[in-house]
Design a protein around this motif. Structure first.
Motif, PDB file in Angstrom:
ATOM      1  N   GLY A  57       0.807  -1.212   0.000  1.00  0.00           N
ATOM      2  CA  GLY A  57       0.000   0.000   0.000  1.00  0.00           C
ATOM      3  C   GLY A  57       0.840   1.261   0.000  1.00  0.00           C
ATOM      4  O   GLY A  57       0.525   2.235  -0.690  1.00  0.00           O
TER       5      GLY A  57
ATOM      6  N   GLY B  10       0.399   3.609  -3.270  1.00  0.00           N
ATOM      7  CA  GLY B  10      -0.373   4.821  -2.971  1.00  0.00           C
ATOM      8  C   GLY B  10      -1.783   4.802  -3.525  1.00  0.00           C
ATOM      9  O   GLY B  10      -2.597   3.932  -3.180  1.00  0.00           O
ATOM     10  N   LYS B  11      -2.095   5.738  -4.416  1.00  0.00           N
ATOM     11  CA  LYS B  11      -3.447   5.871  -4.965  1.00  0.00           C
ATOM     12  C   LYS B  11      -3.893   4.645  -5.765  1.00  0.00           C
ATOM     13  O   LYS B  11      -5.098   4.443  -5.962  1.00  0.00           O
ATOM     14  CB  LYS B  11      -3.523   7.113  -5.859  1.00  0.00           C
ATOM     15  CG  LYS B  11      -3.430   8.433  -5.118  1.00  0.00           C
ATOM     16  CD  LYS B  11      -3.528   9.598  -6.090  1.00  0.00           C
ATOM     17  CE  LYS B  11      -3.461  10.935  -5.360  1.00  0.00           C
ATOM     18  NZ  LYS B  11      -3.535  12.086  -6.300  1.00  0.00           N
ATOM     19  N   SER B  12      -2.946   3.853  -6.222  1.00  0.00           N
ATOM     20  CA  SER B  12      -3.283   2.667  -7.036  1.00  0.00           C
ATOM     21  C   SER B  12      -3.489   1.427  -6.164  1.00  0.00           C
ATOM     22  O   SER B  12      -3.316   0.294  -6.631  1.00  0.00           O
ATOM     23  CB  SER B  12      -2.178   2.411  -8.055  1.00  0.00           C
ATOM     24  OG  SER B  12      -1.967   3.519  -8.886  1.00  0.00           O
ATOM     25  N   TRP B  13      -3.873   1.610  -4.911  1.00  0.00           N
ATOM     26  CA  TRP B  13      -3.959   0.508  -3.961  1.00  0.00           C
ATOM     27  C   TRP B  13      -4.969  -0.563  -4.369  1.00  0.00           C
ATOM     28  O   TRP B  13      -4.761  -1.755  -4.116  1.00  0.00           O
ATOM     29  CB  TRP B  13      -4.284   1.033  -2.557  1.00  0.00           C
ATOM     30  CG  TRP B  13      -5.664   1.619  -2.428  1.00  0.00           C
ATOM     31  CD1 TRP B  13      -6.024   2.902  -2.641  1.00  0.00           C
ATOM     32  CD2 TRP B  13      -6.842   0.918  -2.054  1.00  0.00           C
ATOM     33  NE1 TRP B  13      -7.375   3.063  -2.438  1.00  0.00           N
ATOM     34  CE2 TRP B  13      -7.901   1.854  -2.063  1.00  0.00           C
ATOM     35  CE3 TRP B  13      -7.144  -0.401  -1.697  1.00  0.00           C
ATOM     36  CZ2 TRP B  13      -9.218   1.523  -1.741  1.00  0.00           C
ATOM     37  CZ3 TRP B  13      -8.453  -0.744  -1.377  1.00  0.00           C
ATOM     38  CH2 TRP B  13      -9.471   0.213  -1.399  1.00  0.00           C
TER      39      TRP B  13
ATOM     40  N   PRO C 281      -3.425   9.174   0.357  1.00  0.00           N
ATOM     41  CA  PRO C 281      -2.574   8.418  -0.573  1.00  0.00           C
ATOM     42  C   PRO C 281      -1.971   9.319  -1.638  1.00  0.00           C
ATOM     43  O   PRO C 281      -2.630  10.224  -2.154  1.00  0.00           O
ATOM     44  CB  PRO C 281      -3.561   7.413  -1.199  1.00  0.00           C
ATOM     45  CG  PRO C 281      -4.667   7.277  -0.198  1.00  0.00           C
ATOM     46  CD  PRO C 281      -4.797   8.640   0.422  1.00  0.00           C
TER      47      PRO C 281
ATOM     48  N   SER D 144       1.774   6.611  -7.000  1.00  0.00           N
ATOM     49  CA  SER D 144       2.650   5.458  -6.832  1.00  0.00           C
ATOM     50  C   SER D 144       4.095   5.789  -7.178  1.00  0.00           C
ATOM     51  O   SER D 144       4.375   6.551  -8.100  1.00  0.00           O
ATOM     52  CB  SER D 144       2.166   4.297  -7.717  1.00  0.00           C
ATOM     53  OG  SER D 144       3.076   3.225  -7.671  1.00  0.00           O
TER      54      SER D 144
ATOM     55  N   GLN E  23       0.431  -1.513 -12.151  1.00  0.00           N
ATOM     56  CA  GLN E  23       0.259  -1.660 -10.701  1.00  0.00           C
ATOM     57  C   GLN E  23      -0.353  -3.012 -10.327  1.00  0.00           C
ATOM     58  O   GLN E  23      -0.044  -3.578  -9.277  1.00  0.00           O
ATOM     59  CB  GLN E  23      -0.627  -0.527 -10.167  1.00  0.00           C
ATOM     60  CG  GLN E  23      -0.135   0.865 -10.516  1.00  0.00           C
ATOM     61  CD  GLN E  23       1.209   1.178  -9.891  1.00  0.00           C
ATOM     62  OE1 GLN E  23       1.373   1.135  -8.690  1.00  0.00           O
ATOM     63  NE2 GLN E  23       2.198   1.499 -10.721  1.00  0.00           N
TER      64      GLN E  23
ATOM     65  N   TYR F 213      -4.947  -0.686   1.990  1.00  0.00           N
ATOM     66  CA  TYR F 213      -5.535   0.656   1.987  1.00  0.00           C
ATOM     67  C   TYR F 213      -4.923   1.523   3.089  1.00  0.00           C
ATOM     68  O   TYR F 213      -4.586   2.696   2.858  1.00  0.00           O
ATOM     69  CB  TYR F 213      -7.044   0.569   2.166  1.00  0.00           C
ATOM     70  CG  TYR F 213      -7.706   1.917   2.281  1.00  0.00           C
ATOM     71  CD1 TYR F 213      -7.678   2.823   1.216  1.00  0.00           C
ATOM     72  CD2 TYR F 213      -8.339   2.311   3.458  1.00  0.00           C
ATOM     73  CE1 TYR F 213      -8.268   4.071   1.321  1.00  0.00           C
ATOM     74  CE2 TYR F 213      -8.932   3.555   3.568  1.00  0.00           C
ATOM     75  CZ  TYR F 213      -8.890   4.432   2.505  1.00  0.00           C
ATOM     76  OH  TYR F 213      -9.475   5.667   2.620  1.00  0.00           O
TER      77      TYR F 213
ATOM     78  N   SER G 212      -1.592   2.630   2.086  1.00  0.00           N
ATOM     79  CA  SER G 212      -1.618   3.708   1.084  1.00  0.00           C
ATOM     80  C   SER G 212      -1.814   5.072   1.741  1.00  0.00           C
ATOM     81  O   SER G 212      -1.362   6.089   1.209  1.00  0.00           O
ATOM     82  CB  SER G 212      -2.744   3.449   0.076  1.00  0.00           C
ATOM     83  OG  SER G 212      -4.023   3.675   0.654  1.00  0.00           O
ATOM     84  N   GLN G 213      -2.457   5.084   2.904  1.00  0.00           N
ATOM     85  CA  GLN G 213      -2.692   6.348   3.601  1.00  0.00           C
ATOM     86  C   GLN G 213      -1.408   6.969   4.137  1.00  0.00           C
ATOM     87  O   GLN G 213      -1.361   8.182   4.370  1.00  0.00           O
ATOM     88  CB  GLN G 213      -3.686   6.136   4.758  1.00  0.00           C
ATOM     89  CG  GLN G 213      -5.103   5.829   4.304  1.00  0.00           C
ATOM     90  CD  GLN G 213      -6.071   5.738   5.474  1.00  0.00           C
ATOM     91  OE1 GLN G 213      -5.662   5.718   6.649  1.00  0.00           O
ATOM     92  NE2 GLN G 213      -7.354   5.696   5.181  1.00  0.00           N
TER      93      GLN G 213
ATOM     94  N   SER H  83       1.507   6.564   2.492  1.00  0.00           N
ATOM     95  CA  SER H  83       2.450   6.473   1.368  1.00  0.00           C
ATOM     96  C   SER H  83       3.263   7.747   1.188  1.00  0.00           C
ATOM     97  O   SER H  83       4.286   7.741   0.507  1.00  0.00           O
ATOM     98  CB  SER H  83       1.696   6.151   0.070  1.00  0.00           C
ATOM     99  OG  SER H  83       0.654   7.086  -0.164  1.00  0.00           O
TER     100      SER H  83
END
Length: 412
Positions: A31, A35-38, A172, A175, A181, A244, A247-248, A250
């Protein structure tokens, strides 16, 4: 027999089999990286972390045995393949990883002021000394610990997830990983090594079903699919939650694999939660280490005709030395081996599931898959192969090899 009850019990057993300390480390780190691509990375991770292990067990419902899993390639290849699997989930990677994880998550946070190298050596000696004692004395301590630790870790994970969702830890970011991803998540799922373990444990699970009087292959499939869905839901919720939450954070500075999980625990539950989580994971690693060392010792004592005790001692010493290298170093060392071993395992699982009889298919598919995977690890140019840029250069060649194998008739 209450089929629904038996299915639920088997589902929980499958969940416990695949749920281990290593499964808690890699999802949050994934994650952080994506990042955003989790979500897309999470789907890829789920397929290798949950889907493939369940398929591995399903492959044995055709009445096959461990001795016959890759036998259609050749008997020597089957022995070599299984030996490689046991080495990978044993002293080469998985067992040392339990010692490194225990040190970085359970010991280092408590004694961080002491020289880390000395502390790591002492920790490794103690960890594998206890492992060897429990393995040689056939103690039930690890079984008792496992029954208590799994629920405790699950409760801590649920709390981390709830607090993390109610109070977001951050936003996030984009990435840091170039390329696809989904494939990045898929390949990261190799690190769980659950698909490799499922090949070794598949016979045990199917035999357990047979002991309940379920011998028909179609009925076995029904039970495995139903219980597999139960296990998949549980593991999926854990994986996606941790990915997730990872990712927060990241956007934070680079953290080691163990530090990511501990950071999530501390940010949601405070320092007490961080310490409790680290100690629980460390204790869970001990149960895993004992189980894997027992498996390795049993296999090589029969294969090499040497004493069980000698193999256990050598395994613990070798694993202890490698554990001092560090968790992230062990993970990095494992990557090239897993990139070669996983595609071979995937195609063997599929060939067994579809009950392919033609030996030429096995030989050609394994040969082509092995060649392409080795070329990828050696950084040779495979970009001209379809799906290579997505991280799966072996798929199309394997399909073509299967077609060729079907055309070529086996000589009687």
């Amino acid at each position: 027999m209450n089929k629904r009850k038996e299915m639920i019990v088997l589902g929980l057993a499958l969940f416990s089999m695949f749920f281990g300390a290593g499964n808690l480390l890699f999802p949050p780190s994934l994650g952080v990286a994506v990042g955003k691509s989790w979500l897309s990375a999470g789907v890829g991770f789920f397929l290798t972390g949950v889907g493939l292990p369940l398929m591995g067990i399903l492959a044995f419902t055709k009445g096959g045995t461990l001795d016959e899993f890759a036998n259609k390639v050749s008997k020597k290849f089957n022995t070599l393949y299984l030996t490689t699997l046991i080495l990978v989930i044993g002293p080469l990677f998985a067992i040392p990883r339990t010692g490194s994880t225990t040190f970085e998550m359970g010991i280092l946070p408590l004694f961080g002021d002491i020289n880390s190298l000395i502390l790591g050596i002492v920790s490794s000696i103690l960890f594998f000394g206890i492992t060897l004692f429990l393995v040689l004395n056939e103690s039930k301590v690890t079984d008792i610990l496992g029954k208590f630790l799994t629920p405790i870790i699950l409760i801590i994970l649920i709390l981390i997830t709830i607090f993390g969702l109610l109070n977001p830890l951050g936003v996030p970011v984009n990435s840091t990983i170039e390329g696809n991803q989904f494939s990045y998540g898929f390949i990261n799922g190799y690190q769980t090594m659950d698909a490799l373990a499922s090949v070794l444990f598949g016979v045990v699970i199917v035999k357990g079903i047979e002991s309940k009087g379920i011998t028909d292959s179609n009925e076995q499939k029904f039970f495995l699919i139903g219980s597999g869905v139960i296990a998949a839901i549980g593991l999926g919720l854990i994986y996606f939650s941790l990915i997730y939450l990872g990712s927060q954070i990241s956007g934070m500075e680079k953290l080691s694999t163990a530090q990511v999980a501990l950071t999530l625990a501390e940010m949601t539950l405070g320092k007490a939660g961080k310490l409790a989580f680290g100690l629980c994971v460390g204790a869970a690693c001990l149960t895993t280490s004992v189980g894997l060392t027992t498996l390795v010792s049993d296999w090589f004592s029969k294969l090499l005709n040497v004493s069980y005790k000698k193999v256990a001692i050598i395994t613990c010493i070798f694993s202890g030395v490698l554990a001092v290298v560090g968790l992230d170093s062990i993970i990095a060392l494992a990557v090239p081996v897993l990139i070669i071993l996983y595609p071979i395992t995937i195609v063997l699982i599929l060939l067994n599931i579809f009950d392919i009889k033609n030996e030429n298919c096995y030989k050609l598919v394994i040969l082509i898959t092995l060649v392409v995977s080795i070329a990828e690890v050696l950084k040779l140019n495979v970009s001209f192969i379809p799906l290579a840029n997505s991280g799966f250069p072996w798929i199309v060649p394997a399909i073509l090899a299967f077609g060729m194998g079907q055309i070529i008739k086996t000589k009687k």
